[in-house]
Write a protein that holds these residues in place. Structure first.
Motif, short mmCIF file in Angstrom:
data_model
loop_
_atom_site.label_atom_id
_atom_site.label_comp_id
_atom_site.label_asym_id
_atom_site.label_seq_id
_atom_site.Cartn_x
_atom_site.Cartn_y
_atom_site.Cartn_z
N SER A 22 90.75 6.79 -27.16
CA SER A 22 91.77 6.20 -26.30
C SER A 22 93.27 6.35 -26.92
O SER A 22 94.25 6.71 -26.34
N ASP A 25 94.82 9.60 -26.08
CA ASP A 25 95.30 9.36 -24.84
C ASP A 25 96.54 8.89 -24.48
O ASP A 25 97.60 9.19 -23.64
N VAL A 26 96.82 7.92 -25.45
CA VAL A 26 98.22 7.06 -25.42
C VAL A 26 99.21 7.19 -26.19
O VAL A 26 100.39 7.13 -25.99
N GLU A 27 98.99 8.09 -27.35
CA GLU A 27 100.12 8.59 -28.40
C GLU A 27 101.23 9.17 -27.57
O GLU A 27 102.28 8.79 -27.90
N GLU A 29 101.88 9.09 -24.40
CA GLU A 29 102.53 8.39 -23.30
C GLU A 29 103.36 7.26 -24.05
O GLU A 29 104.23 6.98 -23.53
N PHE A 30 103.07 6.75 -25.17
CA PHE A 30 103.87 5.68 -25.86
C PHE A 30 104.94 6.18 -26.87
O PHE A 30 105.56 5.55 -27.67
N PRO A 77 89.81 -0.01 -23.21
CA PRO A 77 90.93 0.77 -23.44
C PRO A 77 92.58 0.18 -22.53
O PRO A 77 93.35 0.13 -23.43
N LEU A 78 92.17 -0.71 -21.88
CA LEU A 78 93.21 -1.48 -21.21
C LEU A 78 93.83 -2.60 -22.03
O LEU A 78 94.93 -2.64 -21.87
N GLU A 81 96.01 -0.54 -24.34
CA GLU A 81 97.21 0.04 -23.66
C GLU A 81 98.21 -1.44 -23.40
O GLU A 81 99.44 -1.35 -23.78
N LYS A 82 97.72 -2.68 -23.34
CA LYS A 82 98.32 -3.68 -23.32
C LYS A 82 99.04 -4.17 -24.56
O LYS A 82 100.27 -4.59 -24.64
N LEU A 84 99.58 -2.14 -26.78
CA LEU A 84 100.58 -0.91 -27.37
C LEU A 84 102.06 -1.21 -26.25
O LEU A 84 103.04 -1.27 -27.03
N GLU A 85 101.99 -1.89 -25.10
CA GLU A 85 103.06 -2.18 -24.32
C GLU A 85 103.85 -3.23 -24.99
O GLU A 85 105.05 -3.13 -24.82
#
Length: 92
Positions: A22, A25-27, A29-30, A77-78, A81-82, A84-85
């Motif tokens: 996960s 996938d988000v590195e 994006e963020f 994973p959600l 993501e929250k 990290l947001e």
């Protein structure tokens, strides 16, 4: 400046693999990069951060811990993501 550390351990294969997939996938994006730390090999570092479970993400700003995320057996994973947001400029 914020830094992101991921504490893992060799015996945590399934759970740690899930979160690491996960994170990959988000590195991008963020716009962040995780320092991956083996908590067993770096026991004193893990102890200094009061790591009680792995995988754990520690977010620091200017050397001060501002947030921690502990992935449990029901890792979603959600929720990552929250988290990290809430702890990156993307969520602001």
């Amino acid at each position: 400046m914020r830094t992101f550390k991921l504490f893992i351990a060799p015996w945590c294969f399934e759970q740690c693999s899930s979160i690491m997939t996960s994170l990959l996938d988000v590195e991008e994006e963020f716009g962040i990069e995780f320092d991956i730390i083996n908590a067993e090999e770096n026991y004193e570092v893990a102890k200094a951060y009061n790591i009680k479970a792995v995988p754990t993400i520690v977010v620091e700003e200017d050397g001060e811990v501002i947030a921690m995320y502990v992935a449990d057996a029901y890792f979603n994973p959600l929720t990552l993501e929250k988290f990290l947001e809430e702890t990156t400029d993307v969520g602001r």
